[in-house]
Motif scaffolding. Structure first.
Motif, PDB file in Angstrom:
ATOM      1  N   SER A 161       0.856  -1.198   0.000  1.00  0.00           N
ATOM      2  CA  SER A 161       0.000   0.000   0.000  1.00  0.00           C
ATOM      3  C   SER A 161       0.879   1.229   0.000  1.00  0.00           C
ATOM      4  O   SER A 161       1.930   1.237   0.650  1.00  0.00           O
ATOM      5  N   VAL A 162       0.435   2.242  -0.716  1.00  0.00           N
ATOM      6  CA  VAL A 162       1.111   3.531  -0.623  1.00  0.00           C
ATOM      7  C   VAL A 162       0.331   4.322   0.420  1.00  0.00           C
ATOM      8  O   VAL A 162      -0.889   4.473   0.316  1.00  0.00           O
ATOM      9  N   ALA A 163       1.022   4.778   1.465  1.00  0.00           N
ATOM     10  CA  ALA A 163       0.325   5.375   2.610  1.00  0.00           C
ATOM     11  C   ALA A 163       0.929   6.723   2.979  1.00  0.00           C
ATOM     12  O   ALA A 163       2.038   7.064   2.562  1.00  0.00           O
ATOM     13  N   LEU A 164       0.187   7.486   3.763  1.00  0.00           N
ATOM     14  CA  LEU A 164       0.744   8.683   4.386  1.00  0.00           C
ATOM     15  C   LEU A 164       1.080   8.330   5.828  1.00  0.00           C
ATOM     16  O   LEU A 164       0.292   7.665   6.503  1.00  0.00           O
ATOM     17  N   ALA A 165       2.245   8.752   6.272  1.00  0.00           N
ATOM     18  CA  ALA A 165       2.638   8.500   7.662  1.00  0.00           C
ATOM     19  C   ALA A 165       2.642   9.823   8.413  1.00  0.00           C
ATOM     20  O   ALA A 165       3.214  10.814   7.935  1.00  0.00           O
ATOM     21  N   VAL A 166       1.962   9.848   9.574  1.00  0.00           N
ATOM     22  CA  VAL A 166       1.934  11.069  10.401  1.00  0.00           C
ATOM     23  C   VAL A 166       2.108  10.662  11.868  1.00  0.00           C
ATOM     24  O   VAL A 166       1.913   9.490  12.219  1.00  0.00           O
ATOM     25  N   LYS A 167       2.457  11.647  12.712  1.00  0.00           N
ATOM     26  CA  LYS A 167       2.491  11.377  14.162  1.00  0.00           C
ATOM     27  C   LYS A 167       1.083  11.022  14.603  1.00  0.00           C
ATOM     28  O   LYS A 167       0.101  11.545  14.057  1.00  0.00           O
ATOM     29  N   SER A 168       0.960  10.179  15.631  1.00  0.00           N
ATOM     30  CA  SER A 168      -0.366   9.727  16.056  1.00  0.00           C
ATOM     31  C   SER A 168      -1.100  10.801  16.871  1.00  0.00           C
ATOM     32  O   SER A 168      -1.331  10.644  18.066  1.00  0.00           O
ATOM     33  N   VAL A 195      -1.930   5.939   6.977  1.00  0.00           N
ATOM     34  CA  VAL A 195      -3.272   6.110   6.406  1.00  0.00           C
ATOM     35  C   VAL A 195      -3.220   5.760   4.920  1.00  0.00           C
ATOM     36  O   VAL A 195      -2.350   6.266   4.202  1.00  0.00           O
ATOM     37  N   TYR A 196      -4.122   4.877   4.477  1.00  0.00           N
ATOM     38  CA  TYR A 196      -4.130   4.491   3.051  1.00  0.00           C
ATOM     39  C   TYR A 196      -5.498   3.946   2.678  1.00  0.00           C
ATOM     40  O   TYR A 196      -6.301   3.603   3.557  1.00  0.00           O
ATOM     41  N   THR A 197      -5.748   3.879   1.403  1.00  0.00           N
ATOM     42  CA  THR A 197      -7.011   3.288   0.937  1.00  0.00           C
ATOM     43  C   THR A 197      -6.775   1.980   0.185  1.00  0.00           C
ATOM     44  O   THR A 197      -7.498   1.022   0.384  1.00  0.00           O
ATOM     45  N   ASP A 198      -5.788   1.949  -0.687  1.00  0.00           N
ATOM     46  CA  ASP A 198      -5.683   0.799  -1.597  1.00  0.00           C
ATOM     47  C   ASP A 198      -4.695  -0.255  -1.105  1.00  0.00           C
ATOM     48  O   ASP A 198      -3.610   0.077  -0.625  1.00  0.00           O
ATOM     49  N   VAL A 199      -5.086  -1.511  -1.252  1.00  0.00           N
ATOM     50  CA  VAL A 199      -4.178  -2.621  -0.975  1.00  0.00           C
ATOM     51  C   VAL A 199      -3.928  -3.302  -2.324  1.00  0.00           C
ATOM     52  O   VAL A 199      -4.848  -3.828  -2.949  1.00  0.00           O
ATOM     53  N   ILE A 200      -2.696  -3.238  -2.797  1.00  0.00           N
ATOM     54  CA  ILE A 200      -2.373  -3.793  -4.115  1.00  0.00           C
ATOM     55  C   ILE A 200      -1.833  -5.211  -3.917  1.00  0.00           C
ATOM     56  O   ILE A 200      -0.844  -5.398  -3.198  1.00  0.00           O
ATOM     57  N   MET A 201      -2.487  -6.189  -4.525  1.00  0.00           N
ATOM     58  CA  MET A 201      -2.054  -7.580  -4.335  1.00  0.00           C
ATOM     59  C   MET A 201      -0.783  -7.846  -5.144  1.00  0.00           C
ATOM     60  O   MET A 201      -0.656  -7.428  -6.293  1.00  0.00           O
ATOM     61  N   MET A 202       0.144  -8.556  -4.552  1.00  0.00           N
ATOM     62  CA  MET A 202       1.418  -8.902  -5.192  1.00  0.00           C
ATOM     63  C   MET A 202       1.441 -10.405  -5.473  1.00  0.00           C
ATOM     64  O   MET A 202       0.437 -11.079  -5.325  1.00  0.00           O
ATOM     65  N   MET A 203       2.621 -10.966  -5.777  1.00  0.00           N
ATOM     66  CA  MET A 203       2.610 -12.376  -6.194  1.00  0.00           C
ATOM     67  C   MET A 203       2.465 -13.371  -5.043  1.00  0.00           C
ATOM     68  O   MET A 203       2.106 -14.527  -5.254  1.00  0.00           O
ATOM     69  N   GLY A 204       2.751 -12.958  -3.819  1.00  0.00           N
ATOM     70  CA  GLY A 204       2.653 -13.907  -2.699  1.00  0.00           C
ATOM     71  C   GLY A 204       3.733 -14.971  -2.793  1.00  0.00           C
ATOM     72  O   GLY A 204       4.813 -14.721  -3.333  1.00  0.00           O
ATOM     73  N   GLY A 205       3.450 -16.168  -2.305  1.00  0.00           N
ATOM     74  CA  GLY A 205       4.435 -17.253  -2.384  1.00  0.00           C
ATOM     75  C   GLY A 205       5.530 -17.091  -1.346  1.00  0.00           C
ATOM     76  O   GLY A 205       5.308 -16.568  -0.257  1.00  0.00           O
ATOM     77  N   MET A 206       6.735 -17.534  -1.716  1.00  0.00           N
ATOM     78  CA  MET A 206       7.842 -17.581  -0.750  1.00  0.00           C
ATOM     79  C   MET A 206       9.066 -16.882  -1.343  1.00  0.00           C
ATOM     80  O   MET A 206       9.194 -16.788  -2.562  1.00  0.00           O
ATOM     81  N   PRO A 207       9.988 -16.426  -0.490  1.00  0.00           N
ATOM     82  CA  PRO A 207      11.163 -15.730  -0.999  1.00  0.00           C
ATOM     83  C   PRO A 207      12.017 -16.628  -1.900  1.00  0.00           C
ATOM     84  O   PRO A 207      12.242 -17.792  -1.564  1.00  0.00           O
TER      85      PRO A 207
END
Ligand code: ATP
Ligand code: MG
Length: 384
Positions: A75-82, A158-170
């Motif tokens: 996810s691309v997110a914004l990071a702020v102090k809590s 804070v973010y809205t989108d969760v982008i699915m990646m390939m998963g699996g194992m390293p």
């Protein structure tokens, strides 16, 4: 307010005591895949954060991370102090171009944060509606969700989108295999699936120069490179099969061509695998797809080797293989119309159910050892 990329992993939590080793592999693979880009890398509980990068590189980060086995989503997110004010600003900024219905979902890893998650979500929802009256709340099936992840160490993502990646194992966590790669649709998909399960790969291609052309080989080089993108590069071994095919053609009944040729391929593959410390052979075979992939044919070609032969597509329908080929973008290259070594000396009626005893009888008409030795001496190695 900082832009960050959150990287989540998938199955590593299954690995018990080995988890540390797996995490280290994943971390190294991620860093390698991102080499050349500016960023800092941080591990937080259960995920990684990419920080201090150039915003115009975001798409590049995501397309590279798509090829790292073990990365589950991003996810691309914004990071702020809590702090409530700052979190509210981050929410408004994140959704400024959104339309439709939404809900807010707060995850409070930091229990010291002043408000319970549900109350905070409700409060944020109210502020969002005030700022953007064209939006509506729908907690059951919203068009988008505003995720507010309050971390232990005093900041919130804070973010809205969760982008699915390939998963699996390293890559590298499940041993090393040799992919028998043709110019077809199936074998690159088979390689990708094993890479996804964490297997490091080398590839082996047989060509029949001068019956097959330089462009046919180039096409395989391109495909191997595409598969190699999932394993941090790939070494391609190229072997000339021409003499073997000519000898079979001269000395054996026509219908045995493919059956015998495939046994040679497997024997040569096993030697190359063993010489290179590879633990398995991988093919794109799918049961019943063609004459050379009946259970009898697979038995005949598989019986000449002792290494395990992995056939990840064995139970796949062609249509499902094509879907994966499209998704990993090998399909367009695979369907380029170049000849393959299997189409040279193609018998009109290949054996569908070869009898192992008869096959071995026919094979004994050939100087198998010498032919294999000659083929091995034709080896060309291409690092991709
Ligand atoms: P593909 O789409 O992968 O070419 P296919 O449906 O054409 O497969 P076959 O030609 O029977 O099927 O090949 C079965 C498997 O044998 C391939 O998936 C690949 O692993 C291996 N193979 C076939 N041709 C070659 C080749 N020229 N070099 C290396 N491996 C090969
Ligand atoms: Mg083929």
């Amino acid at each position: 307010m900082n832009k960050v990329i959150i990287i989540r992993w998938g199955e590593l939590h299954l690995k018990g005591k080995n988890r540390g080793i797996f995490e280290k592999m994943l971390e190294d693979n991620i860093k390698n895949s991102l080499s050349g880009l500016d960023f800092t890398f941080k591990k937080i509980s259960g995920r990684y954060l990419i920080e201090n990068f150039n915003e115009y590189d975001v798409d590049d980060f995501i397309s590279r991370l798509k090829k790292v086995g073990g990365v589950y989503s991003v996810s691309v997110a914004l990071a702020v102090k809590s702090q409530v004010e700052l979190i509210t600003c981050a929410c408004l900024e994140t959704i400024k171009d959104k339309e439709g219905t939404f809900k807010v979902e707060t995850n409070r890893a930091d229990k010291k944060f002043e408000m319970p998650s549900v109350d905070f979500s409700r409060q944020l929802g109210g502020k969002i509606l005030k700022a953007y009256p064209h939006l509506k709340v729908d907690v059951h099936s919203p068009d988008f969700t505003v995720h507010v992840d309050i971390r232990e160490s005093g900041y919130t993502l804070v973010y809205t989108d969760v982008i699915m990646m390939m998963g699996g194992m390293p890559s590298g966590s499940s041993g090393k295999g040799l992919l028998l790669i043709s110019g077809g649709i199936d074998s690159p998909v088979a390689g990708y699936l094993m890479a996804k399960r964490g297997m490091k790969l080398e590839a082996l291609h047989f060509h029949s120069y001068p019956y097959t052309s330089e462009s046919a080989k180039e096409k395989v080089v391109d495909l191997a490179k595409m598969v190699g993108a999932y394993t941090g590069g790939i070494k391609l071994h190229v072997i000339t099969l021409t003499e073997i095919q000519e000898e079979i053609h001269k000395n054996c009944p026509e219908e045995y061509m493919i059956t015998l040729m495939r046994r040679f391929m497997m024997k040569i593959a096993e030697i190359i695998a063993k010489n290179n410390g590879l633990q398995a052979l991988i093919t794109g075979e799918s049961l019943g797809q063609v004459a050379s992939q009946t259970i009898e044919s697979i038995t005949s070609s598989g019986s000449v080797v002792t290494l395990p032969v992995l056939r990840p597509l064995i139970a796949f329908d062609k249509i499902d293989i094509i879907k994966i080929a499209e998704q990993i973008e090998t399909y367009e290259t695979s369907i380029l119309p170049y000849e393959d070594c299997c189409t040279v000396f193609l018998p009109k009626h290949p054996l569908i159910k070869p009898n192992l005893k008869r096959v071995m009888q026919e094979e004994s008409n050939l100087n198998v050892e010498l032919l294999i030795e000659n083929a091995l001496s034709s080896e060309e190695i291409i690092e991709l």
